[in-house]
Design an enzyme around this catalytic site. Structure first.
Site, mmCIF file in Angstrom:
data_model
loop_
_atom_site.group_PDB
_atom_site.id
_atom_site.type_symbol
_atom_site.label_atom_id
_atom_site.label_comp_id
_atom_site.label_asym_id
_atom_site.label_seq_id
_atom_site.Cartn_x
_atom_site.Cartn_y
_atom_site.Cartn_z
ATOM 1 C CG ASP A 134 3.383 8.533 -38.587
ATOM 2 O OD1 ASP A 134 3.376 8.401 -37.408
ATOM 3 O OD2 ASP A 134 4.485 8.258 -39.272
ATOM 4 C CG HIS A 177 0.722 9.123 -30.841
ATOM 5 N ND1 HIS A 177 -0.315 7.878 -29.926
ATOM 6 C CD2 HIS A 177 1.048 8.235 -31.728
ATOM 7 C CE1 HIS A 177 -0.574 7.075 -30.830
ATOM 8 N NE2 HIS A 177 0.319 7.017 -31.820
HETATM 9 P P1 GDP Z 1 0.306 10.107 -34.888
HETATM 10 O O1 GDP Z 1 1.253 9.300 -34.732
HETATM 11 O O2 GDP Z 1 -0.994 9.868 -35.428
HETATM 12 O O3 GDP Z 1 -0.151 10.931 -33.633
HETATM 13 O O4 GDP Z 1 0.927 11.376 -35.839
HETATM 14 P P2 GDP Z 1 2.136 12.008 -35.776
HETATM 15 O O5 GDP Z 1 2.331 12.796 -34.483
HETATM 16 O O6 GDP Z 1 3.430 10.950 -35.904
HETATM 17 O O7 GDP Z 1 2.468 12.665 -37.303
HETATM 18 C C1 GDP Z 1 1.469 13.801 -37.429
HETATM 19 C C2 GDP Z 1 2.206 15.058 -37.366
HETATM 20 O O8 GDP Z 1 1.253 16.061 -37.990
HETATM 21 C C3 GDP Z 1 2.539 15.974 -36.394
HETATM 22 O O9 GDP Z 1 4.047 16.443 -36.563
HETATM 23 C C4 GDP Z 1 1.598 16.761 -35.943
HETATM 24 O O10 GDP Z 1 2.107 17.905 -35.333
HETATM 25 C C5 GDP Z 1 1.175 17.080 -37.297
HETATM 26 N N1 GDP Z 1 -0.146 17.367 -37.529
HETATM 27 C C6 GDP Z 1 -1.289 17.063 -36.997
HETATM 28 N N2 GDP Z 1 -2.474 17.577 -37.417
HETATM 29 C C7 GDP Z 1 -2.048 18.227 -38.379
HETATM 30 C C8 GDP Z 1 -2.884 19.330 -39.215
HETATM 31 O O11 GDP Z 1 -3.837 19.440 -39.188
HETATM 32 N N3 GDP Z 1 -1.913 20.059 -40.103
HETATM 33 C C9 GDP Z 1 -0.527 20.018 -40.125
HETATM 34 N N4 GDP Z 1 0.045 20.683 -40.969
HETATM 35 N N5 GDP Z 1 -0.085 19.422 -39.335
HETATM 36 C C10 GDP Z 1 -0.644 18.501 -38.499
HETATM 37 P P1 IMO Z 2 2.284 5.849 -34.933
HETATM 38 O O1 IMO Z 2 1.364 5.267 -33.803
HETATM 39 C C1 IMO Z 2 3.752 5.028 -38.777
HETATM 40 C C2 IMO Z 2 5.849 1.066 -39.353
HETATM 41 C C3 IMO Z 2 7.196 1.170 -39.513
HETATM 42 C C4 IMO Z 2 7.573 -0.154 -40.433
HETATM 43 C C5 IMO Z 2 6.425 -1.017 -39.699
HETATM 44 C C6 IMO Z 2 6.669 -2.008 -38.792
HETATM 45 O O2 IMO Z 2 3.007 7.075 -34.539
HETATM 46 O O3 IMO Z 2 1.076 6.154 -35.971
HETATM 47 P P2 IMO Z 2 7.665 -2.030 -36.108
HETATM 48 O O4 IMO Z 2 8.487 -0.942 -35.272
HETATM 49 O O5 IMO Z 2 6.287 -2.133 -35.640
HETATM 50 O O6 IMO Z 2 8.295 -3.392 -36.222
HETATM 51 O O7 IMO Z 2 7.403 -1.396 -37.536
HETATM 52 O O8 IMO Z 2 5.299 -0.059 -39.198
HETATM 53 N N1 IMO Z 2 5.501 1.857 -38.277
HETATM 54 C C7 IMO Z 2 4.709 3.104 -38.064
HETATM 55 N N2 IMO Z 2 4.574 4.052 -39.173
HETATM 56 N N3 IMO Z 2 3.543 5.210 -37.371
HETATM 57 C C8 IMO Z 2 3.844 4.674 -36.599
HETATM 58 O O9 IMO Z 2 3.090 4.665 -35.281
HETATM 59 C C9 IMO Z 2 4.475 3.336 -36.770
HETATM 60 N N4 IMO Z 2 4.792 2.270 -36.045
HETATM 61 C C10 IMO Z 2 5.440 1.248 -36.624
HETATM 62 O O10 IMO Z 2 7.891 2.126 -40.089
HETATM 63 O O11 IMO Z 2 7.117 0.329 -41.627
HETATM 64 MG MG MG Z 3 3.290 8.981 -35.264
#
Ligand code: GDP
Ligand code: IMO
Ligand code: MG
Length: 421
Positions: free
Chosen positions: A12, A40
């Site tokens: 994340d 994502h």
């Molecule tokens: P990923 O799994 O690595 O793609 O990340 P996620 O999408 O799960 O979580 C990142 C969150 O932060 C999302 O809600 C994005 O819209 C938000 N986000 C990404 N970059 C920024 C930033 O620079 N500032 C803020 N405030 N939010 C961001």
């Molecule tokens: P992105 O791509 C954050 C975490 C789960 C749990 C552990 C194992 O969005 O960054 P799983 O479902 O793989 O058996 O879970 O890994 N986890 C993540 N945490 N971002 C993710 O993906 C995750 N994918 C799995 O919360 O702790």
């Molecule tokens: Mg994510």
């Protein structure tokens, strides 16, 4: 030539947004591991979408988006996601490709995931319950069914055989939930999957590389969730690090050029497991609230804490990171003071190394303090305009990690990114 974008923390980090930002410079965007546990988030013309299976380059016209062999694929999630992107004007039938070697997530994998987590009680991993671990177990256990198999007439026999095996496991867990609706949906989704472009991913991608096309490999999860190098057993079931690009796409290591490591300006973790710099106080709460730190896949509140340079240095080492991307810098805008962990104190001894296990020891993070910049940075476009106090924070990361922070994300919007000077 292949560049990689991957997460350096517990997932994340904002990989989706960063991949979407860089996608125009590439011909192919490819996922190499993980499955629908990923979430994502992208903002496309101001509209939010969360991708779980489809690579984050899908909104760029004429780009190839490949789901590589290292991914585990849930056809149900894929179908739903294809419908969502189609509704936003994407012609995925032309631009989405799937490796025939990618393993399938069956409804029984999801059921086993749930049953296994429930059986662990307090020791549960905090899995997303998407069937990731059982699907990868069937891959390494040599029982799994792959995307290519659905085009083969032996598919039904393979499915029934594996289904029976899974039923025995579920019986052992005393799992009694009815999964017939999932199965119905699964078979419907398989019909859909059969119509998509299923390719021999390794030849497909190597041909592109040979033709001089540029490939961007998109990581899911983060380095500290890597099955080998993460906080085992609180990890996911795949190699999330750059080495996973080779095995997850079928490309040679020397094809990899840049490795862009993405880190938040602080740190979060969703699910259980060690998190030395976690903040269980009002600052943690403030970061969660300001950063909207709730899981993109499960909606769970994310645990929040300070940035951990011990973990980041480790992640940079095992990934061969060449450039850093710092996201969510704006989330710290209102904080009076910031802390950066640069070593651990374990049993009275200082260390800058990640121990092989973090569960059975008391880790005391050692912090360097920084004054907060107390400025709204969300509208800033150029590095020069960033507050000096923020520049010192970034500079400390650059020098401690010995890798430059080249990009700073200052908001969720696709245009909110600053190139460092
Ligand atoms: P990923 O799994 O690595 O793609 O990340 P996620 O999408 O799960 O979580 C990142 C969150 O932060 C999302 O809600 C994005 O819209 C938000 N986000 C990404 N970059 C920024 C930033 O620079 N500032 C803020 N405030 N939010 C961001
Ligand atoms: P992105 O791509 C954050 C975490 C789960 C749990 C552990 C194992 O969005 O960054 P799983 O479902 O793989 O058996 O879970 O890994 N986890 C993540 N945490 N971002 C993710 O993906 C995750 N994918 C799995 O919360 O702790
Ligand atoms: Mg994510």
């Amino acid at each position: 030539m292949v560049d990689v974008i991957l997460g350096l923390q517990f997932g994340d980090e904002g990989k989706g947004k960063i991949v979407d930002y860089f996608a125009p410079g590439y011909d192919v965007v490819a996922r190499f591991q993980g499955g629908p546990n990923a979430g994502h988030t992208l903002y496309i013309n101001g509209k939010k979408i969360v991708l779980h299976q489809i690579p984050s380059g899908i909104f760029h016209e004429n780009k190839i988006n490949l789901i590589g062999n290292g991914v585990v694929l849930d056809p149900i999630t894929l179908k739903r996601e294809c419908d969502s992107v189609a509704a936003m004007g994407v012609d995925y039938r032309k631009t989405l490709f799937i490796s025939q070697r990618a393993h399938l997530i069956l409804p029984t994998h999801r059921a086993i995931d749930k049953a296994s987590e429930t059986s662990k009680g307090n020791e549960k991993i905090g899995s997303t319950l998407k069937g990731i671990s059982p699907a990868y177990m069937d891959k390494t256990g040599r029982n799994g069914i792959r995307v290519g198999d659905i085009l083969d007439k032996s598919f039904t026999t393979q499915y029934i055989k594996l289904r029976l095996k899974h039923q025995k496991l579920l019986d052992n867990f005393s799992f009694t939930e009815d999964i017939s609706t999932w199965e119905e949906e699964f078979f419907g989704a398989l019909e859909f999957l059969r119509e998509l472009q299923i390719v021999n991913g390794e030849y497909f991608i190597n041909e592109k590389i040979q033709q001089g096309k540029k490939v961007l490999a998109e990581g899911a999860q983060g380095s500290m969730l890597d099955v080998d190098f993460g906080t085992f057993p609180f990890v996911t079931s795949s190699n999330t690090i750059s080495a996973g690009v080779c095995s997850g796409l079928g490309i040679a290591p020397q094809k990899i050029r840049e490795v862009l490591g993405v880190t938040k300006a602080y740190c979060t973790r969703v699910g259980s497991g060690p998190f030395p710099t976690e903040l269980n106080d009002e600052t943690g709460e403030l970061i969660r609230h300001t950063g909207n730190e709730f899981g993109s896949t499960t909606g769970r509140p994310r645990r929040c804490g300070w940035i951990d340079l011990v973990a980041l240095r480790f992640a940079c080492m095992i990934n061969g990171v060449t450039q850093l991307v710092m996201t969510k810098a704006d989330v710290l805008d209102s904080l009076e003071n910031l802390q950066v962990c640069d070593k651990y104190l374990i049993n009275g001894k200082e260390t800058t190394e990640i121990p092989y296990q973090m569960l059975r020891m008391n880790i005391h993070p050692q912090y360097k303090n920084f004054e907060g910049w107390k400025t709204d940075i969300t509208g800033i476009k150029s590095f020069n305009d960033l507050p000096e106090k923020m520049k010192s924070y970034i500079n400390y990361l650059d020098t401690t990690l010995n890798i430059a922070v080249k990009f700073i994300s200052n908001g969720p919007g696709s245009e909110q990114i600053i190139v460092a000077l």
